[in-house]
Motif scaffolding. Sequence first.
Motif, PDB file in Angstrom:
ATOM      1  N   ASP A 123       0.853  -1.187   0.000  1.00  0.00           N
ATOM      2  CA  ASP A 123       0.000   0.000   0.000  1.00  0.00           C
ATOM      3  C   ASP A 123       0.893   1.242   0.000  1.00  0.00           C
ATOM      4  N   VAL A 124       0.414   2.296  -0.626  1.00  0.00           N
ATOM      5  CA  VAL A 124       1.204   3.524  -0.690  1.00  0.00           C
ATOM      6  C   VAL A 124       0.405   4.707  -0.161  1.00  0.00           C
ATOM      7  N   ASN A 125       1.111   5.679   0.356  1.00  0.00           N
ATOM      8  CA  ASN A 125       0.529   6.931   0.812  1.00  0.00           C
ATOM      9  C   ASN A 125       0.984   8.010  -0.161  1.00  0.00           C
ATOM     10  N   ILE A 126       0.093   8.457  -1.026  1.00  0.00           N
ATOM     11  CA  ILE A 126       0.499   9.405  -2.062  1.00  0.00           C
ATOM     12  C   ILE A 126       0.765  10.800  -1.503  1.00  0.00           C
ATOM     13  N   ASN A 127       0.501  10.991  -0.213  1.00  0.00           N
ATOM     14  CA  ASN A 127       0.835  12.260   0.428  1.00  0.00           C
ATOM     15  C   ASN A 127       2.265  12.260   0.967  1.00  0.00           C
ATOM     16  N   SER A 128       2.934  11.114   0.834  1.00  0.00           N
ATOM     17  CA  SER A 128       4.330  11.011   1.272  1.00  0.00           C
ATOM     18  C   SER A 128       5.171  10.506   0.104  1.00  0.00           C
ATOM     19  N   PRO A 129       5.420  11.359  -0.880  1.00  0.00           N
ATOM     20  CA  PRO A 129       6.153  10.930  -2.071  1.00  0.00           C
ATOM     21  C   PRO A 129       7.605  10.583  -1.763  1.00  0.00           C
ATOM     22  N   VAL A 130       8.145   9.679  -2.551  1.00  0.00           N
ATOM     23  CA  VAL A 130       9.554   9.307  -2.405  1.00  0.00           C
ATOM     24  C   VAL A 130      10.436  10.494  -2.775  1.00  0.00           C
ATOM     25  N   HIS A 131      10.023  11.215  -3.819  1.00  0.00           N
ATOM     26  CA  HIS A 131      10.730  12.425  -4.240  1.00  0.00           C
ATOM     27  C   HIS A 131       9.785  13.613  -4.094  1.00  0.00           C
ATOM     28  N   ASN A 132      10.324  14.747  -3.720  1.00  0.00           N
ATOM     29  CA  ASN A 132       9.499  15.941  -3.550  1.00  0.00           C
ATOM     30  C   ASN A 132      10.236  17.156  -4.116  1.00  0.00           C
ATOM     31  N   PRO A 133      10.397  17.213  -5.440  1.00  0.00           N
ATOM     32  CA  PRO A 133      11.155  18.312  -6.049  1.00  0.00           C
ATOM     33  C   PRO A 133      10.435  19.648  -5.881  1.00  0.00           C
ATOM     34  N   SER A 134      11.202  20.688  -5.638  1.00  0.00           N
ATOM     35  CA  SER A 134      10.621  22.016  -5.436  1.00  0.00           C
ATOM     36  C   SER A 134      10.973  22.981  -6.560  1.00  0.00           C
ATOM     37  N   SER A 135      11.654  22.476  -7.588  1.00  0.00           N
ATOM     38  CA  SER A 135      12.012  23.330  -8.718  1.00  0.00           C
ATOM     39  C   SER A 135      12.098  22.485  -9.979  1.00  0.00           C
ATOM     40  N   ALA A 136      12.098  23.165 -11.118  1.00  0.00           N
ATOM     41  CA  ALA A 136      12.196  22.463 -12.397  1.00  0.00           C
ATOM     42  C   ALA A 136      13.515  21.713 -12.508  1.00  0.00           C
ATOM     43  N   SER A 137      14.576  22.316 -12.017  1.00  0.00           N
ATOM     44  CA  SER A 137      15.885  21.664 -12.094  1.00  0.00           C
ATOM     45  C   SER A 137      15.932  20.421 -11.212  1.00  0.00           C
ATOM     46  N   ALA A 138      15.262  20.481 -10.060  1.00  0.00           N
ATOM     47  CA  ALA A 138      15.215  19.315  -9.173  1.00  0.00           C
ATOM     48  C   ALA A 138      14.418  18.190  -9.818  1.00  0.00           C
ATOM     49  N   LEU A 139      13.317  18.555 -10.488  1.00  0.00           N
ATOM     50  CA  LEU A 139      12.511  17.562 -11.195  1.00  0.00           C
ATOM     51  C   LEU A 139      13.317  16.938 -12.329  1.00  0.00           C
ATOM     52  N   TYR A 140      14.056  17.758 -13.046  1.00  0.00           N
ATOM     53  CA  TYR A 140      14.905  17.275 -14.137  1.00  0.00           C
ATOM     54  C   TYR A 140      15.927  16.272 -13.600  1.00  0.00           C
ATOM     55  N   GLY A 141      16.466  16.552 -12.428  1.00  0.00           N
ATOM     56  CA  GLY A 141      17.466  15.675 -11.837  1.00  0.00           C
ATOM     57  C   GLY A 141      16.914  14.314 -11.458  1.00  0.00           C
ATOM     58  N   ILE A 142      15.591  14.229 -11.301  1.00  0.00           N
ATOM     59  CA  ILE A 142      14.947  12.956 -10.983  1.00  0.00           C
ATOM     60  C   ILE A 142      14.523  12.231 -12.254  1.00  0.00           C
ATOM     61  N   VAL A 143      13.802  12.953 -13.106  1.00  0.00           N
ATOM     62  CA  VAL A 143      13.235  12.344 -14.310  1.00  0.00           C
ATOM     63  C   VAL A 143      14.317  11.952 -15.308  1.00  0.00           C
TER      64      VAL A 143
END
Length: 291
Positions: A123-143
Motif C-alpha cells: 500500500d502507498v501513501n500518495i501524500n508522502s512521495p519518495v521524491h518531492n522536487p521544489s524546482s524544475a531543475s530538481a525535477l529534471y534531476g529525478i526524471v
Amino acid sequence: MTSAFLLFLLYIPVIYGTASNSLSDCNAVAAKFDTTCGGIAASSVTAMTGVNVTCSSGFTSTTCPGTYSGSVCVFSHKLCVTCSGSSPVTIRVQSNGLPRYCPNVPVTLVGTTIDFTVNFNPDVNINSPVHNPSSASALYGIVCNISSQMTVPSVSNFVLNSGSASVSTLAGVSIDGVSIENVNSANNVDPFYPPDVTLTERVDACLGHPNFQSVYHYHMASGCAVNRPSGSISSCTGTTACNTNVSNYGISLFNNNRNLTVIGVAKDGHVIYGPYYSSGSEVNDMSLFLQ
C-alpha cells in the motif's frame, strides 16, 4: 465549488492507495511469468533449472551467451518468481536475464544474476512521495537520471539476495525474465527520442538490446514478453513500423492483448501492466486524468 473542495480536503487530510496484495493475488501474478523452477524458489540463479533456447542464426562464437557449435547458439533461460508470507506477502524474483526467444544482438550477450525479495504490491501513501522536487531543475534531476530508481522506498522492504548482481538501474523484471531498466539511457536521455538523434538507442524488433555490461534489457514494455516470437527476429531499423515510430510500434505489439495485462514486477514490489485497461481502452495522459 471551491469551498466544497476545501471542505473535502479538510476531512481527508491523507490519501492512501490500497493495493491487492494477498498471497493469492501474488500467486496469480507469479503465474504470469514464464518460469522454469516449478514454483519453488531456487537456492541460487546458478543452481536453477533452465530451459534451453536454440538460435540457428544471429550469433557467433563470441556473441553467444551459451554454447556455440556449427553456427547454432544454445543458451539457458532461467526464471523463478515465488510468493510467501501473509502480512506482508513477499515476492522473490530470480532470473538470469535471458529471454525465451532469440534476440537480435550483433554484439556480445551474457546472462546475469537477478535475485531479490520485496513486499508484494505494498500500500502507498500518495501524500508522502519518495521524491518531492521544489524546482524544475530538481525535477529534471529525478526524471532525467538513470540512477533515479537506485533507492527503493522503505515500505517495499527490498532485499537483494546473496549472489545477485547490482540492480541500481533496474526498474523491474519482465514476465519473460528480461530486465526492465530505467526509462533513461546511459546518457540520461530518452533512449528512443533523445534531444540529439545521434544518441538514439539501437534495439531489436522486441525493443531489447544489451547494455555496457552486455546484459539484454528493455526500456519500455515489450509485447514479445507476452507473445513470444519464434525463429529469428529483425532489428528495429530493419522493421518498417518500428523504425518509423517506435512508440506506436511498441503499443501495436499488444494488439492481441487489449486488456489489463501483467508484464512484470517492479523493484518496489508493484505489478507492472501493459498499455491497456481491462476495458480495452489504451492508457494515455487523458485516461489517467479521468481515472
